[in-house]
Design a protein around this motif. Structure first.
Motif, PDB file in Angstrom:
ATOM      1  N   LEU A 100       0.813  -1.210   0.000  1.00 50.98           N
ATOM      2  CA  LEU A 100       0.000   0.000   0.000  1.00 50.98           C
ATOM      3  C   LEU A 100       0.847   1.261   0.000  1.00 50.98           C
ATOM      4  O   LEU A 100       0.561   2.205  -0.740  1.00 50.98           O
ATOM      5  N   LEU A 101       1.869   1.311   0.833  1.00 55.56           N
ATOM      6  CA  LEU A 101       2.770   2.454   0.946  1.00 55.56           C
ATOM      7  C   LEU A 101       4.208   1.969   0.784  1.00 55.56           C
ATOM      8  O   LEU A 101       4.554   0.873   1.226  1.00 55.56           O
ATOM      9  N   ALA A 102       5.045   2.785   0.198  1.00 52.67           N
ATOM     10  CA  ALA A 102       6.402   2.385  -0.179  1.00 52.67           C
ATOM     11  C   ALA A 102       7.361   2.516   1.005  1.00 52.67           C
ATOM     12  O   ALA A 102       8.173   3.443   1.075  1.00 52.67           O
ATOM     13  N   ASN A 103       7.306   1.569   1.942  1.00 50.62           N
ATOM     14  CA  ASN A 103       8.001   1.704   3.219  1.00 50.62           C
ATOM     15  C   ASN A 103       9.493   2.015   3.080  1.00 50.62           C
ATOM     16  O   ASN A 103      10.006   2.963   3.690  1.00 50.62           O
ATOM     17  N   ALA A 104      10.220   1.204   2.323  1.00 52.32           N
ATOM     18  CA  ALA A 104      11.669   1.401   2.213  1.00 52.32           C
ATOM     19  C   ALA A 104      11.993   2.688   1.465  1.00 52.32           C
ATOM     20  O   ALA A 104      12.908   3.430   1.850  1.00 52.32           O
TER      21      ALA A 104
END
Length: 321
Positions: free
Chosen positions: A140-144
């Motif tokens: 869902l969200l681009a953590n790294a």
């Protein structure tokens, strides 16, 4: 110093509610609870963190992307795409997962020789930046990528290296920095395979030409060969980048028998991969590493892989000798 971050309330993100049997399920992180408890008795320090703010997410994700995800979650759940489902608590979990990476960067940059592991879900390396509806591949969200962007924007770091050894290519992370000369990206992944990107000739563009390095790996390649290629490429990329911080997308779905991936790796290979990253961080970045969990879909194997990973992070580069 070794730090642990965790996603509180991750189980509220439960794709199995819409897709029974979905592999990205709460059992993944639940299986890590005893691993993290044991690590906390062996020198790892737990840290709390806040969810990622809209301002932090806006570095990569348009407001329309966040509003779309919130609408799906607040409406009781829905599908962002065929294999990427949200439930009512999904965005709380996703914001917490992204926030863990930001907090880990803050802690690691504050002093030298700090390593952090973020046991988070949902994963993030497929989430596409700069796209209004960019969720895909369970992400869902681009953590790294958000962690790398935070290191640049909040801490002024000039050189960040993002390493990804998930069995699937981190297309979202690559897209975030494809034209950026300050963030280098190295991805080891199975190829051809989902999501279809990550060919050897994908090396960046514009100012970022040469800052992306892909190691597409055919199924059936001997694991020792995979590790050797990774070590060589990582050393080359690190010498070119001279990173001030290393961010790792640590997926464990390249493990032999993983139900979603598999590149034939065994626990000792993850120890060797980790040791190689530690060596690079020690040589160039004062030991600073932020490791974020990505894939790994057999809970028992995931727990074993994370146990090995934490031990190798704590031990430093010695286990690679």
């Amino acid at each position: 110093m070794n730090l642990l971050f965790h996603t509180p309330g991750h189980a509220r993100h439960d794709p199995t509610a819409l897709s029974p049997g979905h592999p990205e399920r709460p059992a993944r992180l639940n299986a890590l609870a005893p691993v993290l408890d044991q690590a906390a008795t062996n020198g790892w320090t737990r840290r709390e963190h806040a969810p990622a703010t809209d301002d932090a997410l806006a570095r990569l994700h348009p407001a329309a992307h966040l509003a779309w995800l919130e609408e799906l979650a607040n409406g009781g759940g829905g599908r962002a795409e065929a294999d990427t489902a949200l439930t009512a608590g999904s965005m709380d979990a996703a914001r917490s997962a992204a926030g863990a990476g930001l907090a880990a960067v803050d802690a690691v940059v504050a002093e030298s020789d700090v390593r952090a592991f973020c046991a988070v879900r949902p994963p993030g390396h497929h989430a596409r930046p700069f796209v209004d509806r960019g969720a895909m591949g369970f992400c869902l969200l681009a953590n790294a990528a958000l962690a790398a962007a935070h290191a640049r924007a909040a801490h002024g770091l000039n050189r960040v290296l993002v390493v990804d050894w998930d069995v699937h290519h981190g297309n979202g992370t690559q897209d975030a920095f494809y034209e950026d000369e300050n963030v280098h990206f190295l991805s080891l992944h199975r190829f051809p395979f989902y999501p279809g990107s990550g060919a050897k000739d994908e090396t960046g563009a514009g100012a970022g030409l040469g800052a992306t390095r892909n190691l597409p790996t055919a199924f059936g390649t001997p694991p020792d060969t995979i590790v050797g290629r990774f070590r060589t490429a990582l050393a080359d990329v690190a010498d070119a980048c001279r990173p001030e911080l290393v961010i790792l997308s640590a997926g464990f779905d390249a493990r032999r028998g993983d139900p979603v991936g598999d590149l034939g790796l065994e626990p000792e290979h993850f120890a060797a991969l980790t040791a190689a990253v530690v060596e690079v961080a020690d040589a160039h970045a004062d030991g600073r590493i932020v490791s974020l969990l990505e894939g790994g879909y057999d809970p028992a194997q995931l727990a074993e892989g994370v146990t090995i990973h934490l031990a190798a992070l704590a031990a430093g580069g010695a286990s690679s000798e």
